[in-house]
Design an enzyme around this catalytic site. Sequence first.
Site, PDB file in Angstrom:
ATOM      1  N   CYS A 288       0.843  -1.220   0.000  1.00 32.61           N
ATOM      2  CA  CYS A 288       0.000   0.000   0.000  1.00 32.61           C
ATOM      3  C   CYS A 288       0.866   1.253   0.000  1.00 32.61           C
ATOM      4  O   CYS A 288       0.533   2.256  -0.650  1.00 32.61           O
ATOM      5  CB  CYS A 288      -0.916   0.013   1.216  1.00 32.61           C
ATOM      6  SG  CYS A 288      -2.015  -1.402   1.281  1.00 32.61           S
ATOM      7  N   THR A 289       1.972   1.208   0.704  1.00 37.45           N
ATOM      8  CA  THR A 289       2.861   2.381   0.760  1.00 37.45           C
ATOM      9  C   THR A 289       3.443   2.664  -0.626  1.00 37.45           C
ATOM     10  O   THR A 289       3.476   3.818  -1.075  1.00 37.45           O
ATOM     11  CB  THR A 289       3.988   2.132   1.786  1.00 37.45           C
ATOM     12  OG1 THR A 289       3.376   1.829   3.045  1.00 37.45           O
ATOM     13  CG2 THR A 289       4.891   3.357   1.927  1.00 37.45           C
TER      14      THR A 289
END
EC number: 1.11.1.27
Length: 223
Positions: free
Chosen positions: A46-47
């Site tokens: 997600c980052t």
Amino acid sequence: MPGLLLGDEAPNFEADTTHGRIRFHDFLGDSWGILFSHPRDFTPVCTTELGRAAKLAPEFRKRNVKMIALSIDDVSDHLAWSKDINAYNGDEPTEKLPFPIIADAKRELSIQLGMLDPDERDKEGMPLTARVVFVFGPDKKLKLSILYPATTGRNFDEILRVVDSLQLTAKNKVATPVDWKSGDRVMVIPSMPDDEAKKLFPEGIFTKELPSGKKYLRYTPQP
Ligand code: BEZ
């Protein structure tokens, strides 16, 4: 069944975000919009995804597309995680991202929009949001949806590519072939008779001969 199908109008939900409380239709205004969910803040894939989305924000802006992210974390987590995303991008580790992130801690919106992944759960056994992409047109109707599981990160360059196709085909009676990029030749839609196509595309039409003898593979330069 909850969820959104192509052609459905975006629900006009209210939500808390990292940019304050929003009402979705007001947020979209007359623009195109991309609403994309991710499973959880402070997770690796997600980052990388939100970092890439932040880098590409000027490209989405150029195309008049408003961006907004969503997960089941709260606003304070979103803001703290935004510092990590900026640091991952090699930028100042501030809480500012070029798009808001919706906090859907009660999962009300994720349920309404059909965004939950039954195979990915938190410590309490509650489902996490999948990697959903919804693209809305200026009429607020759903033009495209993409659904990835938590373990597969998306390609935001591909999302820009499909936005280019959606915007082109919203204005012109054409379709874009496999691996098309803006500027490449496009295809005449199957329902259009040859005589109409000749009038509509004065730059010419190239028809590929096929074993069936059917004349459906018709190319024309991008209008
Ligand atoms: C990730 O973003 O790395 C991730 C999140 C949930 C499940 C698997 C991976």
